[in-house]
Design a protein around this motif. Structure first.
Motif, PDB file in Angstrom:
ATOM      1  N   ILE A 237      -5.083  21.595 -10.138  1.00 34.60           N
ATOM      2  CA  ILE A 237      -4.225  20.547  -9.592  1.00 34.60           C
ATOM      3  C   ILE A 237      -4.139  20.774  -8.090  1.00 34.60           C
ATOM      4  O   ILE A 237      -3.840  21.879  -7.636  1.00 34.60           O
ATOM      5  N   VAL A 238      -4.441  19.723  -7.321  1.00 31.23           N
ATOM      6  CA  VAL A 238      -4.428  19.794  -5.857  1.00 31.23           C
ATOM      7  C   VAL A 238      -3.269  18.936  -5.350  1.00 31.23           C
ATOM      8  O   VAL A 238      -3.170  17.751  -5.674  1.00 31.23           O
ATOM      9  N   ASN A 239      -2.402  19.549  -4.541  1.00 32.11           N
ATOM     10  CA  ASN A 239      -1.221  18.886  -3.994  1.00 32.11           C
ATOM     11  C   ASN A 239      -1.356  18.818  -2.472  1.00 32.11           C
ATOM     12  O   ASN A 239      -1.375  19.855  -1.804  1.00 32.11           O
ATOM     13  N   TYR A 240      -1.474  17.582  -1.948  1.00 34.38           N
ATOM     14  CA  TYR A 240      -1.696  17.378  -0.513  1.00 34.38           C
ATOM     15  C   TYR A 240      -1.282  15.953  -0.181  1.00 34.38           C
ATOM     16  O   TYR A 240      -1.446  15.051  -1.012  1.00 34.38           O
ATOM     17  N   PRO A 241      -0.727  15.703   1.030  1.00 38.04           N
ATOM     18  CA  PRO A 241      -0.277  14.349   1.343  1.00 38.04           C
ATOM     19  C   PRO A 241      -1.207  13.591   2.287  1.00 38.04           C
ATOM     20  O   PRO A 241      -1.324  13.933   3.462  1.00 38.04           O
ATOM     21  N   VAL A 242      -1.850  12.549   1.781  1.00 35.67           N
ATOM     22  CA  VAL A 242      -2.648  11.683   2.654  1.00 35.67           C
ATOM     23  C   VAL A 242      -2.861  10.339   1.956  1.00 35.67           C
ATOM     24  O   VAL A 242      -3.182  10.288   0.776  1.00 35.67           O
TER      25      VAL A 242
ATOM     26  N   GLY B 231     -17.948  21.558 -16.100  1.00 37.63           N
ATOM     27  CA  GLY B 231     -16.965  20.637 -16.667  1.00 37.63           C
ATOM     28  C   GLY B 231     -15.573  20.765 -16.080  1.00 37.63           C
ATOM     29  O   GLY B 231     -14.611  20.234 -16.653  1.00 37.63           O
ATOM     30  N   ALA B 232     -15.429  21.441 -14.930  1.00 33.84           N
ATOM     31  CA  ALA B 232     -14.111  21.600 -14.310  1.00 33.84           C
ATOM     32  C   ALA B 232     -13.537  20.238 -13.930  1.00 33.84           C
ATOM     33  O   ALA B 232     -14.255  19.344 -13.475  1.00 33.84           O
ATOM     34  N   ILE B 233     -12.237  20.095 -14.103  1.00 39.69           N
ATOM     35  CA  ILE B 233     -11.520  18.859 -13.793  1.00 39.69           C
ATOM     36  C   ILE B 233     -10.552  19.136 -12.647  1.00 39.69           C
ATOM     37  O   ILE B 233      -9.801  20.115 -12.685  1.00 39.69           O
ATOM     38  N   VAL B 234     -10.545  18.271 -11.642  1.00 38.81           N
ATOM     39  CA  VAL B 234      -9.663  18.421 -10.486  1.00 38.81           C
ATOM     40  C   VAL B 234      -8.758  17.199 -10.393  1.00 38.81           C
ATOM     41  O   VAL B 234      -9.226  16.085 -10.143  1.00 38.81           O
ATOM     42  N   ALA B 235      -7.472  17.411 -10.614  1.00 39.81           N
ATOM     43  CA  ALA B 235      -6.490  16.325 -10.612  1.00 39.81           C
ATOM     44  C   ALA B 235      -5.729  16.331  -9.295  1.00 39.81           C
ATOM     45  O   ALA B 235      -5.149  17.352  -8.911  1.00 39.81           O
ATOM     46  N   PHE B 236      -5.730  15.200  -8.614  1.00 37.31           N
ATOM     47  CA  PHE B 236      -5.073  15.092  -7.317  1.00 37.31           C
ATOM     48  C   PHE B 236      -3.628  14.669  -7.501  1.00 37.31           C
ATOM     49  O   PHE B 236      -3.334  13.716  -8.227  1.00 37.31           O
ATOM     50  N   ALA B 237      -2.723  15.369  -6.823  1.00 41.46           N
ATOM     51  CA  ALA B 237      -1.292  15.073  -6.881  1.00 41.46           C
ATOM     52  C   ALA B 237      -0.798  14.839  -5.453  1.00 41.46           C
ATOM     53  O   ALA B 237      -0.678  15.782  -4.677  1.00 41.46           O
ATOM     54  N   GLN B 238      -0.542  13.581  -5.114  1.00 44.74           N
ATOM     55  CA  GLN B 238      -0.087  13.276  -3.761  1.00 44.74           C
ATOM     56  C   GLN B 238       1.258  13.945  -3.500  1.00 44.74           C
ATOM     57  O   GLN B 238       2.170  13.865  -4.316  1.00 44.74           O
TER      58      GLN B 238
END
Length: 415
Positions: A194-199, A229-236
């Motif tokens: 899970i990636v947390n970043y604001p843009v 098969g890695a999954i990357v979910a973006f979390a604004q």
């Protein structure tokens, strides 16, 4: 002699689902015109965590926004067994993708017609299939967290001779921290992150082409590089006042301008994705979970009418608008969801107020009511203050105090 019961096993499963619509009619991009084609596919990404009886689902969808997701989460609960209040549905705020769900009364949002209703139902059906699949192939896992830095965002509240406008303020508040939660199987293979970043994901806005935009490019770059098969979910994160550093405004419908916009989106997505990969590679403290918990809370704010908002924004005349808070907690790490576009200062205050080691604010979760500025911003008529549906003195304390109370509530939960 009976031994002590063994601790429950922490498991993780993840899925990426293609949600590119086959019929673009009625799924208008934010500029009010019709989609004229597909530049690159859009996706929903699902990460399911389980520890003992507790199961949570984090769902990141390439969408401009999601409306009130109460009915959709109840449907997910009926068909997957994951409790509705344990489901977080967030939009990547992709301005070149459709919206999901209905506008909450009092919210300032872009309404959709029957085509959006049908698309929402279809996407949630695919999300349900994704959650089922993720649960079916979930494996024992460990997790770790890390932080990096990416300079692909900038404060967009610029003061000019004409007053406050959306522009470019390199000296304004801007959180450039890249937060990553990494999940590995016991062999060390990365299952998901899970990636947390604001843009704002609005680089492709004006091309009228469906696209995953900057955030889709970032997630895809990391997934393709990691492989397996890695999954990357973006979390604004605190997205409300954060623009992409590279952004060409205006119509970009001819081939040259549309392709130039994609280069801007892909370049910034690659930069952000590259930093995510660096952070993932440096996370060494991988651990099993001892606590997994979730909570929801709603509070009401007095409505403020929008001023000088976009022509296609809709706001029903009601006295109050609900702000929905949600929480997924993993030991001393928490995702705190808010149903609006939160500005930087509120995220800073939440981190300072939280009792946990790491509290990540996630905007646009389970609804999108509009901009949620800190109280101090109401002294300046910025775009976000004009576009906020709530009166001063409600959103900031409600978000910070509400999420902190939810965190303390989960202290008492056992798996």
């Amino acid at each position: 002699m009976t031994g002590r019961p063994s601790s429950p096993t922490f498991t993780v499963g993840a899925e990426r689902i293609n949600i590119t619509p086959t019929d673009l009619a009625g799924l208008n991009p934010m500029d009010g015109r019709a989609f004229r084609g597909v530049h690159d596919p859009i996706h929903a990404r699902v990460i399911v965590l389980q520890l003992g009886r507790e199961v949570t689902a984090f769902v990141s969808i390439d969408a401009i926004e999601v409306g009130n997701m109460d009915a959709e989460r109840q449907r997910i609960a009926r068909e997957t067994g994951v409790a509705a209040d344990h489901v977080m549905i967030t939009a990547t705020h992709d301005h070149s993708a459709p919206r999901l769900g209905r506008v909450t009364p009092g919210a300032l949002a872009h309404p959709g017609g029957p085509e959006v209703d049908a698309y929402t139902s279809a996407v949630i059906g695919k999300v349900i299939d994704g959650i089922r699949a993720a649960r079916a192939h979930a494996v024992p896992a460990r997790y770790g967290t890390g932080e990096g830095h990416a300079d692909v965002n900038v404060n967009r509240d610029e003061y000019t001779a004409r007053g406050w406008t959306i522009g470019f303020d390199p000296d304004g508040p801007s959180d450039k921290t890249v937060h990553v939660i990494r999940f590995d199987d016991l062999s060390g293979r990365t299952i998901a992150a899970i990636v947390n970043y604001p843009v704002h994901a609005n680089v492709m806005l004006g091309t009228d082409l469906l696209s995953g935009d900057l955030t889709g490019a970032a997630a895809g770059f990391v997934e393709n590089t990691l492989g397996g098969g890695a999954i990357v979910a973006f979390a604004q994160s605190t997205i409300g006042d954060q623009a992409p550093r590279l952004f060409t405004p205006g119509a970009k419908q001819d081939g040259v301008k549309a392709e130039a916009a994609w280069h801007e989106a892909d370049t910034q997505g690659t930069m952000l994705g590259g930093e995510v990969l660096r952070v993932i590679g440096r996370i060494s403290d991988m651990r099993e979970a001892g606590l997994l918990a979730a909570a929801n809370r709603t509070f009401a704010c007095p409505v403020k009418a929008g001023v000088d908002v976009m022509a296609d924004m809709h706001q029903e005349p009601v006295s109050s608008v609900p702000i929905r808070l949600s929480l997924i907690r993993l030991d001393d790490v928490a995702l705190g969801g808010v149903s609006g576009e939160v500005l930087t200062a509120i995220g800073t205050k939440l981190r300072a107020s939280s009792p946990l080691r790491q509290t990540l604010l996630v905007s646009l979760v389970n609804d999108r009511v509009g901009y949620l500025p800190p109280d101090s911003d109401y002294d300046r008529p910025t775009f976000e203050v004009k576009g906020s549906p709530v009166q001063r003195g409600c959103a900031e304390p409600g978000i910070v105090e509400g999420l902190v109370a939810m965190i303390r509530q989960t202290d008492r939960q056992e798996n």
